[in-house]
Design a protein around this motif. Structure first.
Motif, PDB file in Angstrom:
ATOM      1  N   PHE A   2       0.845  -1.198   0.000  1.00  0.00           N
ATOM      2  CA  PHE A   2       0.000   0.000   0.000  1.00  0.00           C
ATOM      3  C   PHE A   2       0.878   1.244   0.000  1.00  0.00           C
ATOM      4  N   THR A   3       0.397   2.280  -0.667  1.00  0.00           N
ATOM      5  CA  THR A   3       1.084   3.562  -0.696  1.00  0.00           C
ATOM      6  C   THR A   3       0.085   4.679  -0.431  1.00  0.00           C
ATOM      7  N   ILE A   4       0.369   5.480   0.582  1.00  0.00           N
ATOM      8  CA  ILE A   4      -0.479   6.633   0.880  1.00  0.00           C
ATOM      9  C   ILE A   4       0.168   7.875   0.275  1.00  0.00           C
ATOM     10  N   SER A   5      -0.657   8.756  -0.258  1.00  0.00           N
ATOM     11  CA  SER A   5      -0.133   9.990  -0.851  1.00  0.00           C
ATOM     12  C   SER A   5      -1.193  11.073  -0.714  1.00  0.00           C
ATOM     13  N   ARG A   6      -0.810  12.292  -1.017  1.00  0.00           N
ATOM     14  CA  ARG A   6      -1.780  13.382  -0.929  1.00  0.00           C
ATOM     15  C   ARG A   6      -1.563  14.357  -2.069  1.00  0.00           C
ATOM     16  N   ASP A   7      -2.659  14.945  -2.515  1.00  0.00           N
ATOM     17  CA  ASP A   7      -2.643  15.989  -3.532  1.00  0.00           C
ATOM     18  C   ASP A   7      -3.365  17.183  -2.930  1.00  0.00           C
ATOM     19  N   ASN A   8      -2.602  18.114  -2.407  1.00  0.00           N
ATOM     20  CA  ASN A   8      -3.211  19.238  -1.712  1.00  0.00           C
ATOM     21  C   ASN A   8      -4.026  20.128  -2.664  1.00  0.00           C
ATOM     22  N   ALA A   9      -3.644  20.171  -3.913  1.00  0.00           N
ATOM     23  CA  ALA A   9      -4.401  20.973  -4.873  1.00  0.00           C
ATOM     24  C   ALA A   9      -5.817  20.424  -5.038  1.00  0.00           C
ATOM     25  N   LYS A  10      -5.961  19.116  -4.854  1.00  0.00           N
ATOM     26  CA  LYS A  10      -7.274  18.490  -4.971  1.00  0.00           C
ATOM     27  C   LYS A  10      -7.901  18.212  -3.611  1.00  0.00           C
ATOM     28  N   ASN A  11      -7.191  18.615  -2.551  1.00  0.00           N
ATOM     29  CA  ASN A  11      -7.691  18.377  -1.194  1.00  0.00           C
ATOM     30  C   ASN A  11      -8.056  16.913  -0.989  1.00  0.00           C
ATOM     31  N   THR A  12      -7.170  16.043  -1.434  1.00  0.00           N
ATOM     32  CA  THR A  12      -7.454  14.614  -1.440  1.00  0.00           C
ATOM     33  C   THR A  12      -6.235  13.825  -0.963  1.00  0.00           C
ATOM     34  N   VAL A  13      -6.511  12.790  -0.191  1.00  0.00           N
ATOM     35  CA  VAL A  13      -5.496  11.821   0.210  1.00  0.00           C
ATOM     36  C   VAL A  13      -5.870  10.484  -0.422  1.00  0.00           C
ATOM     37  N   TYR A  14      -4.871   9.802  -0.956  1.00  0.00           N
ATOM     38  CA  TYR A  14      -5.096   8.538  -1.652  1.00  0.00           C
ATOM     39  C   TYR A  14      -4.476   7.372  -0.891  1.00  0.00           C
ATOM     40  N   LEU A  15      -5.035   6.201  -1.116  1.00  0.00           N
ATOM     41  CA  LEU A  15      -4.420   4.963  -0.655  1.00  0.00           C
ATOM     42  C   LEU A  15      -4.387   4.016  -1.849  1.00  0.00           C
ATOM     43  N   GLN A  16      -3.196   3.865  -2.420  1.00  0.00           N
ATOM     44  CA  GLN A  16      -3.005   2.929  -3.522  1.00  0.00           C
ATOM     45  C   GLN A  16      -2.742   1.553  -2.938  1.00  0.00           C
ATOM     46  N   MET A  17      -3.574   0.607  -3.288  1.00  0.00           N
ATOM     47  CA  MET A  17      -3.472  -0.736  -2.719  1.00  0.00           C
ATOM     48  C   MET A  17      -3.150  -1.714  -3.844  1.00  0.00           C
ATOM     49  N   ASN A  18      -1.963  -2.278  -3.789  1.00  0.00           N
ATOM     50  CA  ASN A  18      -1.518  -3.244  -4.787  1.00  0.00           C
ATOM     51  C   ASN A  18      -1.405  -4.633  -4.165  1.00  0.00           C
ATOM     52  N   SER A  19      -1.332  -5.634  -5.027  1.00  0.00           N
ATOM     53  CA  SER A  19      -1.178  -7.015  -4.558  1.00  0.00           C
ATOM     54  C   SER A  19      -2.181  -7.340  -3.453  1.00  0.00           C
ATOM     55  N   LEU A  20      -3.416  -7.012  -3.704  1.00  0.00           N
ATOM     56  CA  LEU A  20      -4.449  -7.202  -2.677  1.00  0.00           C
ATOM     57  C   LEU A  20      -4.643  -8.665  -2.338  1.00  0.00           C
ATOM     58  N   LYS A  21      -4.946  -8.901  -1.067  1.00  0.00           N
ATOM     59  CA  LYS A  21      -5.162 -10.252  -0.553  1.00  0.00           C
ATOM     60  C   LYS A  21      -6.578 -10.350   0.006  1.00  0.00           C
ATOM     61  N   PRO A  22      -7.136 -11.543   0.087  1.00  0.00           N
ATOM     62  CA  PRO A  22      -8.479 -11.683   0.689  1.00  0.00           C
ATOM     63  C   PRO A  22      -8.546 -11.108   2.102  1.00  0.00           C
ATOM     64  N   GLU A  23      -7.462 -11.175   2.841  1.00  0.00           N
ATOM     65  CA  GLU A  23      -7.467 -10.631   4.210  1.00  0.00           C
ATOM     66  C   GLU A  23      -7.489  -9.107   4.247  1.00  0.00           C
ATOM     67  N   ASP A  24      -7.362  -8.454   3.102  1.00  0.00           N
ATOM     68  CA  ASP A  24      -7.518  -7.001   3.041  1.00  0.00           C
ATOM     69  C   ASP A  24      -8.986  -6.593   2.956  1.00  0.00           C
ATOM     70  N   THR A  25      -9.869  -7.559   2.822  1.00  0.00           N
ATOM     71  CA  THR A  25     -11.304  -7.268   2.744  1.00  0.00           C
ATOM     72  C   THR A  25     -11.783  -6.583   4.015  1.00  0.00           C
ATOM     73  N   ALA A  26     -12.381  -5.412   3.859  1.00  0.00           N
ATOM     74  CA  ALA A  26     -12.830  -4.619   5.000  1.00  0.00           C
ATOM     75  C   ALA A  26     -13.509  -3.361   4.476  1.00  0.00           C
ATOM     76  N   VAL A  27     -14.122  -2.632   5.400  1.00  0.00           N
ATOM     77  CA  VAL A  27     -14.548  -1.273   5.096  1.00  0.00           C
ATOM     78  C   VAL A  27     -13.394  -0.356   5.474  1.00  0.00           C
ATOM     79  N   TYR A  28     -13.009   0.495   4.557  1.00  0.00           N
ATOM     80  CA  TYR A  28     -11.881   1.394   4.754  1.00  0.00           C
ATOM     81  C   TYR A  28     -12.395   2.802   5.048  1.00  0.00           C
ATOM     82  N   TYR A  29     -11.755   3.445   6.025  1.00  0.00           N
ATOM     83  CA  TYR A  29     -12.148   4.773   6.474  1.00  0.00           C
ATOM     84  C   TYR A  29     -10.925   5.693   6.487  1.00  0.00           C
ATOM     85  N   CYS A  30     -11.195   6.991   6.406  1.00  0.00           N
ATOM     86  CA  CYS A  30     -10.103   7.946   6.566  1.00  0.00           C
ATOM     87  C   CYS A  30     -10.496   8.994   7.609  1.00  0.00           C
ATOM     88  N   ALA A  31      -9.478   9.612   8.193  1.00  0.00           N
ATOM     89  CA  ALA A  31      -9.718  10.605   9.238  1.00  0.00           C
ATOM     90  C   ALA A  31      -8.490  11.483   9.412  1.00  0.00           C
TER      91      ALA A  31
END
Length: 126
Positions: free
Chosen positions: A67-96
Motif C-alpha cells: 500500500f502507498t499513501i499519498s496526498r494531492d493538496n491541490a485536490k484536497n485529497t489523500v489517496y491509498l493505492q493498494m496493490n497485490s491485494l489479498k483476501p485478508e484485506d477485505t474490509a470497510v476502509y475509512y479515513c480521518a
C-alpha cells in the motif's frame, strides 16, 4: 470533521485499487491524515498515515510494501493505492484527520485519529 472515503470495490486477489479521501468545507493541507479498516467481527485496524508537514508516511506491518499513501493538496485529497491485494484485506476502509488536528502523524493506530467518516467497502476474492 468527518472525511469521505471512496473508490472501493470488488477485485480479485493480486489486483489493485486506489481509494480517495476528501473533505468538504475543510482543507486537509496542514494535517496528518490516515486510513483504517474494519473487517466484519474484527476491531478497527489502523493502516497508514501521511503527515501534513512533510508528507512522511507510515504503514502498519500487514500492508508495508503493498500500500502507498499519498496526498494531492491541490485536490484536497489523500489517496491509498493498494496493490497485490489479498483476501485478508477485505474490509470497510475509512479515513480521518489525526487526533488533535496534528500536523505530524501520531502513529498508525486507529486511536491516533479523530472521527472516522463514512467508509468504502473493499472486497478481495481469492
Amino acid at each position: 470533521v468527518q472525511l469521505q472515503a471512496s473508490g472501493g470495490g470488488l477485485v480479485q486477489a493480486g489486483n489493485s485499487l486506489r481509494l480517495s479521501c476528501t473533505a468538504s468545507e475543510f482543507t486537509l493541507d496542514d494535517y496528518a491524515v490516515g486510513w483504517s479498516r474494519q473487517a466484519p467481527g474484527k476491531e478497527r485496524e489502523g493502516v497508514s498515515c501521511i503527515s501534513g508537514t512533510d508528507a512522511s508516511t507510515y504503514y502498519t506491518e500487514a500492508v508495508k510494501g503493498r500500500f502507498t499513501i499519498s496526498r494531492d493538496n491541490a485536490k484536497n485529497t489523500v489517496y491509498l493505492q493498494m496493490n497485490s491485494l489479498k483476501p485478508e484485506d477485505t474490509a470497510v476502509y475509512y479515513c480521518a484527520v489525526a487526533k488533535y488536528f496534528a500536523g505530524s502523524c501520531l502513529g498508525t493506530d486507529a486511536d491516533d485519529f479523530g472521527s472516522w467518516g463514512q467508509g468504502t467497502q473493499v472486497t478481495v476474492s481469492s
